[in-house]
Design a protein around this motif. Structure first.
Motif, PDB file in Angstrom:
ATOM      1  N   HIS A  15       9.326  -5.251   3.220  1.00  0.00           N
ATOM      2  CA  HIS A  15       8.721  -3.796   3.617  1.00  0.00           C
ATOM      3  C   HIS A  15       8.693  -3.655   4.917  1.00  0.00           C
ATOM      4  O   HIS A  15       7.514  -4.284   5.622  1.00  0.00           O
ATOM      5  N   ARG A  17       8.311  -0.468   6.235  1.00  0.00           N
ATOM      6  CA  ARG A  17       7.767   0.910   6.453  1.00  0.00           C
ATOM      7  C   ARG A  17       8.632   1.715   7.153  1.00  0.00           C
ATOM      8  O   ARG A  17       9.771   1.399   7.571  1.00  0.00           O
ATOM      9  N   ASN A  41      11.299   1.661  -0.766  1.00  0.00           N
ATOM     10  CA  ASN A  41       9.950   2.218  -1.500  1.00  0.00           C
ATOM     11  C   ASN A  41       9.339   3.237  -0.137  1.00  0.00           C
ATOM     12  O   ASN A  41       8.228   2.857  -0.102  1.00  0.00           O
ATOM     13  N   THR A 105       4.714  -0.090  -9.120  1.00  0.00           N
ATOM     14  CA  THR A 105       4.224  -0.846  -7.866  1.00  0.00           C
ATOM     15  C   THR A 105       3.809   0.320  -6.936  1.00  0.00           C
ATOM     16  O   THR A 105       4.123   1.387  -7.242  1.00  0.00           O
ATOM     17  N   THR A 106       3.436   0.032  -5.694  1.00  0.00           N
ATOM     18  CA  THR A 106       3.401   0.729  -4.702  1.00  0.00           C
ATOM     19  C   THR A 106       4.771   1.617  -4.305  1.00  0.00           C
ATOM     20  O   THR A 106       5.686   1.289  -4.256  1.00  0.00           O
ATOM     21  N   ASN A 107       4.388   2.991  -4.265  1.00  0.00           N
ATOM     22  CA  ASN A 107       5.531   4.102  -4.292  1.00  0.00           C
ATOM     23  C   ASN A 107       6.620   3.872  -5.029  1.00  0.00           C
ATOM     24  O   ASN A 107       7.879   3.962  -4.708  1.00  0.00           O
ATOM     25  N   SER A 108       6.221   3.956  -6.329  1.00  0.00           N
ATOM     26  CA  SER A 108       7.346   3.547  -7.278  1.00  0.00           C
ATOM     27  C   SER A 108       7.352   4.697  -8.381  1.00  0.00           C
ATOM     28  O   SER A 108       8.111   4.894  -9.506  1.00  0.00           O
ATOM     29  N   CYS A 217      -1.538  -8.314  -4.777  1.00  0.00           N
ATOM     30  CA  CYS A 217      -0.042  -7.620  -4.805  1.00  0.00           C
ATOM     31  C   CYS A 217       0.519  -7.766  -6.138  1.00  0.00           C
ATOM     32  O   CYS A 217      -0.221  -8.342  -6.852  1.00  0.00           O
ATOM     33  N   HIS A 250      -0.334  -3.059   4.380  1.00  0.00           N
ATOM     34  CA  HIS A 250      -0.953  -1.550   4.229  1.00  0.00           C
ATOM     35  C   HIS A 250      -2.280  -1.734   5.203  1.00  0.00           C
ATOM     36  O   HIS A 250      -2.544  -2.690   5.664  1.00  0.00           O
ATOM     37  N   LYS A 255      -6.520  -1.349   1.954  1.00  0.00           N
ATOM     38  CA  LYS A 255      -6.845  -2.701   1.041  1.00  0.00           C
ATOM     39  C   LYS A 255      -8.332  -2.750   0.811  1.00  0.00           C
ATOM     40  O   LYS A 255      -8.539  -3.293  -0.286  1.00  0.00           O
ATOM     41  N   CYS A 261      -4.793  -1.133  -2.330  1.00  0.00           N
ATOM     42  CA  CYS A 261      -3.283  -1.046  -2.474  1.00  0.00           C
ATOM     43  C   CYS A 261      -2.919  -2.388  -2.687  1.00  0.00           C
ATOM     44  O   CYS A 261      -3.305  -3.323  -2.163  1.00  0.00           O
ATOM     45  N   GLY A 263      -0.405  -5.315  -1.975  1.00  0.00           N
ATOM     46  CA  GLY A 263       0.606  -5.831  -1.281  1.00  0.00           C
ATOM     47  C   GLY A 263       0.339  -6.879  -0.096  1.00  0.00           C
ATOM     48  O   GLY A 263      -1.294  -6.603   0.169  1.00  0.00           O
TER      49      GLY A 263
END
Ligand SMILES: NC(=O)N[C@@H](CC(=O)O)C(=O)O
Ligand SMILES: [Zn+2]
Ligand SMILES: [Zn+2]
Length: 342
Positions: A15, A17, A41, A105-108, A217, A250, A255, A261, A263
């Motif tokens: 990732h 970002r 994502n 999961t994150t941004n799903s 994560c 993140h 976190k 979050c 990850g």
């Protein structure tokens, strides 16, 4: 062994970002990774060819030497069309499409709500030779979070594998003995990535003696029998398993929060952390296949033609690294890592 030279590795799951954070994430991944599969994502997600090419361009702008090759991925939604797959494939820059079960999961949130919704798309991917990458967890609230990967394999993945025998599938960031066994016994078209943190840690590292949010994560760290099975798979020499860090930064405050979050950040020391695990398993001779050969072979891409050299030399990991206008706390923050890339 105090020095190890291997073919230049690639990271088959990362990732990076976007925006202000890109310069920091690209700098870390491009230190020695030749290529990386760039997870889509973002907010909003990379759901079509134009967005993927635009993101590719922004990544390329961050690297003056231009020696790092980002391999782009489309984010599948209920609305992705088979035509979009053909269009993406034709660019030569988009290698795969990613299945996030919606909410897994994150941004799903824009992910797929039912696998049947994308069957026509999977058909098109099989025909076009585009890989399917999967975050393999069910999202049902009544399924225990530690069982979500196994339930996904039993209830969804087995059918997909049976229904699309020619589709190349990567089960991403596997975390269980069940996943390792499923992949090992499936056909040659099914493979898996394994992260450094799932090889180094189990859920005790996250939860015993205090809760450590930087180890949180998804899929979540499991008990040690699963960690052992992953180590066995990664060091087995099987071409089905390869390096995918799932390095997922993140911001520190996101976190270290009441609802933190998911990850973990490992791109600051990816191959170094894998080297520790392979050394502890007495399998440093298997690191090159896992990190540098199995991935390109599975994707049908050439192996990198140059090498990197790891030396056994301990170094201190800082408490945090810059991430855009904020900070990210990496795995091993404030501790040491015993390998270094020359
Ligand atoms: N692995 C994670 O816990 N988080 C990833 C998403 C993912 O790969 O599932 C992220 O984007 O932060
Ligand atoms: Zn994932
Ligand atoms: Zn990921």
């Amino acid at each position: 062994m105090t020095e190890l030279t291997i073919t230049r590795p690639d990271d088959w799951h990362i990732h990076l970002r976007d925006g202000e954070q890109l310069k920091d994430t690209v700098r870390d991944v491009s230190r020695y990774m030749g290529r990386a599969i760039i997870m889509p994502n973002l907010v909003p997600p990379v759901t079509n060819t134009e967005e993927a090419l635009g993101y590719h361009q922004r990544i390329m702008e961050q690297q003056p030497q231009g020696n790092f090759d980002p391999l782009m991925v489309l984010y599948l939604t209920d609305k992705t069309s088979p035509d979009e797959i053909k269009k993406a494939k034709a660019t030569g820059k988009i290698y795969a499409a990613k299945l996030y079960p919606a909410g897994a999961t994150t941004n799903s949130d824009s992910g797929v709500t039912s696998i049947k919704n994308i069957y026509p798309v999977l058909e098109a991917m099989q025909e076009a030779g585009m890989l399917l990458l999967i975050h393999g967890e069910v999202t049902d609230s009544e399924i225990d979070i530690f069982d979500r990967e196994k339930t996904f394999i039993d209830n969804i993945l087995k059918d997909v594998v049976a229904d699309f025998p020619e589709l190349k599938i990567v089960l991403e960031h596997i975390t269980t003995k069940d996943a390792a066994e499923f992949v090992a016994s499936a056909g040659d078209n099914v493979a898996a990535t394994i992260t450094a943190h799932h090889l180094l840690f189990n859920r005790n590292h996250m939860l015993a003696g205090g809760i450590r949010p930087h180890y949180y994560c998804l899929p979540i760290l499991k008990r040690n029998i699963h960690q052992e099975a992953l180590i066995k798979a990664a060091t087995s020499g099987s071409p089905k398993f390869f390096l995918g860090t799932d390095s997922a930064p993140h911001m520190k405050h996101a976190k270290e929060a009441a609802c933190g979050c998911a990850g973990s950040y490992t791109a600051h020391a990816a191959i170094e952390l894998y080297a520790e695990t392979f050394e502890a398993a007495g399998a440093l001779d298997k690191l090159e296949a896992f990190a540098s050969l199995n991935g390109p072979d599975f994707y049908g891409l050439p192996r990198n033609s140059d090498t990197i050299t790891l030396v056994k030399e301990s170094w201190d990991v800082p408490a945090s690294y810059p991430l855009g206008d904020d900070q990210v706390v990496p795995i091993r923050a404030g501790e040491t890592i015993s390998w270094k890339v020359k």
